[in-house]
Design a protein around this motif. Structure first.
Motif, PDB file in Angstrom:
ATOM      1  N   LYS A  48       0.824  -1.217   0.000  1.00 25.98           N
ATOM      2  CA  LYS A  48       0.000   0.000   0.000  1.00 25.98           C
ATOM      3  C   LYS A  48       0.846   1.249   0.000  1.00 25.98           C
ATOM      4  CE  LYS A  48      -4.160  -1.660   2.244  1.00 25.98           C
ATOM      5  NZ  LYS A  48      -5.165  -1.318   3.251  1.00 25.98           N
ATOM      6  N   ASN A  49       0.254   2.298  -0.526  1.00 29.00           N
ATOM      7  CA  ASN A  49       0.838   3.627  -0.487  1.00 29.00           C
ATOM      8  C   ASN A  49       0.246   4.371   0.719  1.00 29.00           C
ATOM      9  OD1 ASN A  49       2.494   5.666  -1.565  1.00 29.00           O
ATOM     10  ND2 ASN A  49       0.814   6.562  -2.720  1.00 29.00           N
ATOM     11  N   TRP A  50       0.866   5.464   1.130  1.00 28.32           N
ATOM     12  CA  TRP A  50       0.402   6.204   2.310  1.00 28.32           C
ATOM     13  C   TRP A  50      -1.051   6.657   2.181  1.00 28.32           C
ATOM     14  CZ3 TRP A  50      -1.346  11.233   2.470  1.00 28.32           C
ATOM     15  CH2 TRP A  50      -1.128  12.007   1.327  1.00 28.32           C
ATOM     16  N   ASP A  51      -1.485   6.969   0.972  1.00 35.06           N
ATOM     17  CA  ASP A  51      -2.842   7.466   0.788  1.00 35.06           C
ATOM     18  C   ASP A  51      -3.886   6.355   0.685  1.00 35.06           C
ATOM     19  OD1 ASP A  51      -1.990   6.588  -1.692  1.00 35.06           O
ATOM     20  OD2 ASP A  51      -2.618   8.373  -2.771  1.00 35.06           O
ATOM     21  N   GLU A  52      -3.471   5.116   0.883  1.00 37.64           N
ATOM     22  CA  GLU A  52      -4.376   3.972   0.882  1.00 37.64           C
ATOM     23  C   GLU A  52      -4.547   3.364   2.277  1.00 37.64           C
ATOM     24  OE1 GLU A  52      -3.526   2.010  -3.430  1.00 37.64           O
ATOM     25  OE2 GLU A  52      -1.892   1.896  -1.975  1.00 37.64           O
ATOM     26  N   ALA A  53      -3.932   3.980   3.278  1.00 40.13           N
ATOM     27  CA  ALA A  53      -3.964   3.435   4.637  1.00 40.13           C
ATOM     28  C   ALA A  53      -5.375   3.461   5.214  1.00 40.13           C
ATOM     29  CB  ALA A  53      -3.021   4.226   5.546  1.00 40.13           C
ATOM     30  N   THR A  54      -5.709   2.404   5.924  1.00 40.14           N
ATOM     31  CA  THR A  54      -6.998   2.296   6.608  1.00 40.14           C
ATOM     32  C   THR A  54      -6.756   2.227   8.113  1.00 40.14           C
ATOM     33  OG1 THR A  54      -6.988  -0.119   6.632  1.00 40.14           O
ATOM     34  CG2 THR A  54      -7.928   0.963   4.665  1.00 40.14           C
ATOM     35  N   SER A  55      -7.846   2.304   8.872  1.00 39.01           N
ATOM     36  CA  SER A  55      -7.703   2.167  10.324  1.00 39.01           C
ATOM     37  C   SER A  55      -7.173   0.779  10.675  1.00 39.01           C
ATOM     38  CB  SER A  55      -9.027   2.452  11.032  1.00 39.01           C
ATOM     39  OG  SER A  55     -10.026   1.569  10.596  1.00 39.01           O
ATOM     40  N   GLY A  56      -7.541  -0.233   9.900  1.00 43.80           N
ATOM     41  CA  GLY A  56      -7.004  -1.578  10.126  1.00 43.80           C
ATOM     42  C   GLY A  56      -5.497  -1.627   9.944  1.00 43.80           C
ATOM     43  N   ASP A  57      -4.985  -0.901   8.947  1.00 42.15           N
ATOM     44  CA  ASP A  57      -3.535  -0.833   8.744  1.00 42.15           C
ATOM     45  C   ASP A  57      -2.855  -0.188   9.945  1.00 42.15           C
ATOM     46  OD1 ASP A  57      -3.647  -1.917   6.110  1.00 42.15           O
ATOM     47  OD2 ASP A  57      -4.155   0.075   5.318  1.00 42.15           O
ATOM     48  N   LEU A  58      -3.498   0.845  10.477  1.00 42.12           N
ATOM     49  CA  LEU A  58      -2.915   1.522  11.631  1.00 42.12           C
ATOM     50  C   LEU A  58      -2.900   0.601  12.850  1.00 42.12           C
ATOM     51  CD1 LEU A  58      -1.646   4.219  12.447  1.00 42.12           C
ATOM     52  CD2 LEU A  58      -3.881   4.865  13.332  1.00 42.12           C
ATOM     53  N   TRP A  59      -3.968  -0.189  13.033  1.00 36.67           N
ATOM     54  CA  TRP A  59      -3.995  -1.152  14.144  1.00 36.67           C
ATOM     55  C   TRP A  59      -2.888  -2.193  13.962  1.00 36.67           C
ATOM     56  CZ3 TRP A  59      -6.109  -0.306  18.588  1.00 36.67           C
ATOM     57  CH2 TRP A  59      -7.252   0.480  18.692  1.00 36.67           C
ATOM     58  N   ASP A  60      -2.699  -2.677  12.735  1.00 33.59           N
ATOM     59  CA  ASP A  60      -1.621  -3.641  12.465  1.00 33.59           C
ATOM     60  C   ASP A  60      -0.259  -3.020  12.730  1.00 33.59           C
ATOM     61  OD1 ASP A  60      -3.529  -5.491  11.701  1.00 33.59           O
ATOM     62  OD2 ASP A  60      -3.225  -5.172   9.535  1.00 33.59           O
ATOM     63  N   PRO A 104      -6.922   7.359   8.532  1.00 30.46           N
ATOM     64  CA  PRO A 104      -6.872   6.036   9.154  1.00 30.46           C
ATOM     65  C   PRO A 104      -6.853   6.111  10.680  1.00 30.46           C
ATOM     66  CG  PRO A 104      -4.719   6.628   8.312  1.00 30.46           C
ATOM     67  CD  PRO A 104      -5.665   7.710   7.878  1.00 30.46           C
ATOM     68  N   ILE A 105      -6.734   7.293  11.209  1.00 30.10           N
ATOM     69  CA  ILE A 105      -6.674   7.470  12.659  1.00 30.10           C
ATOM     70  C   ILE A 105      -8.083   7.644  13.195  1.00 30.10           C
ATOM     71  CG2 ILE A 105      -5.784   8.898  14.522  1.00 30.10           C
ATOM     72  CD1 ILE A 105      -3.432   9.447  12.497  1.00 30.10           C
ATOM     73  N   GLU A 106      -8.525   6.678  13.973  1.00 28.34           N
ATOM     74  CA  GLU A 106      -9.865   6.718  14.541  1.00 28.34           C
ATOM     75  C   GLU A 106      -9.855   7.605  15.775  1.00 28.34           C
ATOM     76  OE1 GLU A 106     -10.504   2.564  15.277  1.00 28.34           O
ATOM     77  OE2 GLU A 106     -11.441   2.286  13.320  1.00 28.34           O
ATOM     78  N   MET A 107     -10.783   8.517  15.800  1.00 32.74           N
ATOM     79  CA  MET A 107     -10.903   9.420  16.937  1.00 32.74           C
ATOM     80  C   MET A 107     -12.156   9.051  17.707  1.00 32.74           C
ATOM     81  SD  MET A 107      -8.270  11.272  16.476  1.00 32.74           S
ATOM     82  CE  MET A 107      -8.357  12.793  17.359  1.00 32.74           C
ATOM     83  N   ARG A 108     -12.035   9.090  19.017  1.00 32.60           N
ATOM     84  CA  ARG A 108     -13.196   8.851  19.882  1.00 32.60           C
ATOM     85  C   ARG A 108     -13.352  10.022  20.804  1.00 32.60           C
ATOM     86  NH1 ARG A 108     -11.563   2.982  21.873  1.00 32.60           N
ATOM     87  NH2 ARG A 108     -10.697   2.400  19.897  1.00 32.60           N
TER      88      ARG A 108
END
Length: 111
Positions: A48-60, A104-108
């Protein structure tokens, strides 16, 4: 910053030179840039490229960066949080620029 195939992403160059990032303290810029490179290399290894990152990628990435047994350069919570702040700055800007549709950064919300 160059991709592993030696390409320059003009959007990232714009971020580094013309956003609020450009006004940061030089040491902060160095630290943030290093963290971006580590995250981008992780994504690249996942195809993946930086602009394809998902929250799942961030968790991994968080799991690999802080707990993965085979990672010889694991980091603790404080360093992870600083890196997350760096990524938050980048992806917040990228959303505003419409380079990504969602961070990709989930905020709560804290109650």
């Amino acid at each position: 910053m160059l991709s592993p195939n030696c390409q320059i992403d003009g959007r990232l160059s714009h971020f580094l030179a013309r956003s609020s990032f450009a006004r940061l303290d030089p040491e902060t810029k160095r630290n943030y840039t290093t963290y971006y490179c580590v995250f981008f290399d992780f994504l690249w290894s996942c195809g993946k490229n930086w602009d394809e990152a998902t929250s799942g990628d961030l968790w991994d990435f968080e799991d690999w960066r802080t707990r993965f047994v085979k990672n010889p350069q694991k980091v603790g919570g404080a360093r992870w949080n600083r890196g997350l702040a760096a990524l938050g700055r980048l992806y917040s800007w990228a959303v505003k620029q419409r380079y990504v549709s969602v961070s990709p950064i989930e905020m709560r919300e804290a109650i």
